[in-house]
Design a protein around this motif. Structure first.
Motif, mmCIF file in Angstrom:
data_model
loop_
_atom_site.group_PDB
_atom_site.id
_atom_site.type_symbol
_atom_site.label_atom_id
_atom_site.label_comp_id
_atom_site.label_asym_id
_atom_site.label_seq_id
_atom_site.Cartn_x
_atom_site.Cartn_y
_atom_site.Cartn_z
ATOM 1 N N ARG A 62 24.512 -4.788 40.659
ATOM 2 C CA ARG A 62 24.774 -4.139 39.375
ATOM 3 C C ARG A 62 24.320 -4.953 38.177
ATOM 4 O O ARG A 62 23.793 -4.418 37.211
ATOM 5 C CB ARG A 62 26.282 -3.851 39.221
ATOM 6 N N ASP A 63 24.595 -6.266 38.210
ATOM 7 C CA ASP A 63 24.423 -7.048 36.995
ATOM 8 C C ASP A 63 23.304 -8.085 37.060
ATOM 9 O O ASP A 63 23.054 -8.771 36.078
ATOM 10 C CB ASP A 63 25.749 -7.716 36.630
ATOM 11 N N CYS A 110 27.057 -6.711 30.278
ATOM 12 C CA CYS A 110 27.008 -5.746 31.380
ATOM 13 C C CYS A 110 27.252 -4.335 30.845
ATOM 14 O O CYS A 110 27.910 -4.139 29.828
ATOM 15 C CB CYS A 110 28.009 -6.106 32.472
ATOM 16 N N GLU A 111 26.664 -3.386 31.519
ATOM 17 C CA GLU A 111 26.726 -1.990 31.097
ATOM 18 C C GLU A 111 27.641 -1.197 32.023
ATOM 19 O O GLU A 111 27.728 -1.486 33.211
ATOM 20 C CB GLU A 111 25.324 -1.369 31.139
ATOM 21 N N PHE A 112 28.272 -0.189 31.493
ATOM 22 C CA PHE A 112 29.101 0.708 32.270
ATOM 23 C C PHE A 112 28.581 2.138 32.141
ATOM 24 O O PHE A 112 29.327 3.099 32.195
ATOM 25 C CB PHE A 112 30.567 0.587 31.825
ATOM 26 N N LEU A 113 27.262 2.237 31.965
ATOM 27 C CA LEU A 113 26.628 3.540 31.812
ATOM 28 C C LEU A 113 26.649 4.342 33.115
ATOM 29 O O LEU A 113 26.750 5.571 33.080
ATOM 30 C CB LEU A 113 25.191 3.377 31.315
ATOM 31 N N LEU A 114 26.561 3.676 34.244
ATOM 32 C CA LEU A 114 26.626 4.365 35.531
ATOM 33 C C LEU A 114 27.969 5.087 35.662
ATOM 34 O O LEU A 114 28.022 6.267 36.018
ATOM 35 C CB LEU A 114 26.444 3.358 36.670
ATOM 36 N N GLU A 115 29.031 4.385 35.318
ATOM 37 C CA GLU A 115 30.372 4.969 35.391
ATOM 38 C C GLU A 115 30.515 6.117 34.395
ATOM 39 O O GLU A 115 31.085 7.166 34.718
ATOM 40 C CB GLU A 115 31.427 3.890 35.103
#
Length: 165
Positions: free
Chosen positions: A25-26, A100-105
């Motif tokens: 992910r990161d 970090c991004e939480f765009l997937l969520e």
């Protein structure tokens, strides 16, 4: 990908590691997508189409089982919902990579709500309130823009809230 994929993965969830997930992910994904990380949002929407949830209550259970964090709806109006994503995985991801991004969520939540409500839904990460170990995701539902549910391929719906955690 279907119910069998999900069931098999959940059955062997104890084999997963935070390190493996974090590396993908990161570390890897940011290198692959570069500066245009919006593809992660669309990837989340695609995942929601591959793993359609039967009901609204399945979202937090799915997130926990997928090791995405603890998801809680903190506000709900007819056309707007606010979710808080928290937990050890969120804390660890933020420690590892402060950007970090939480765009997937966010994409996953938006598409799930869209498919369940039948109306176009989009999500944004609220950077104003997303501090510490929590991320706030706001989903806007446009009740003037219905979705043609016939365009959604038939798939068996997942019922993670009916299974034991």
């Amino acid at each position: 990908m279907d119910v069998k994929f999900y069931s098999t993965a959940v059955e062997h969830n104890n084999l997963g590691t935070t390190l493996g997930s974090s590396i993908l992910r990161d570390a890897l994904l940011p290198d692959l997508v570069g500066t245009d990380n919006t593809i992660l949002y669309w990837a989340g929407k695609r995942l929601a189409r591959n793993f359609p949830l039967a009901k609204d209550e399945d979202l937090p259970v799915f997130f926990e089982k997928a090791n995405l964090g603890y998801l809680k709806r903190v506000k709900s109006k007819m056309n707007r919902q606010v979710f808080e994503l928290s937990g050890p995985i969120v804390e660890i991801r933020k420690k590892i990579n402060s950007k970090c991004e939480f765009l997937l969520e966010a994409g996953f939540i938006a598409e799930t709500i869209q498919n369940q409500s039948g109306f176009t839904s989009e999500a944004v990460i609220d950077t104003e309130t997303s501090r510490g170990n929590s991320v706030f995701i706001t989903v806007q539902v446009d009740q003037r823009d219905p979705v043609d549910l016939n365009t959604i391929p038939d798939k068996d719906l997942l019922n993670p809230s009916r299974e034991e955690l």
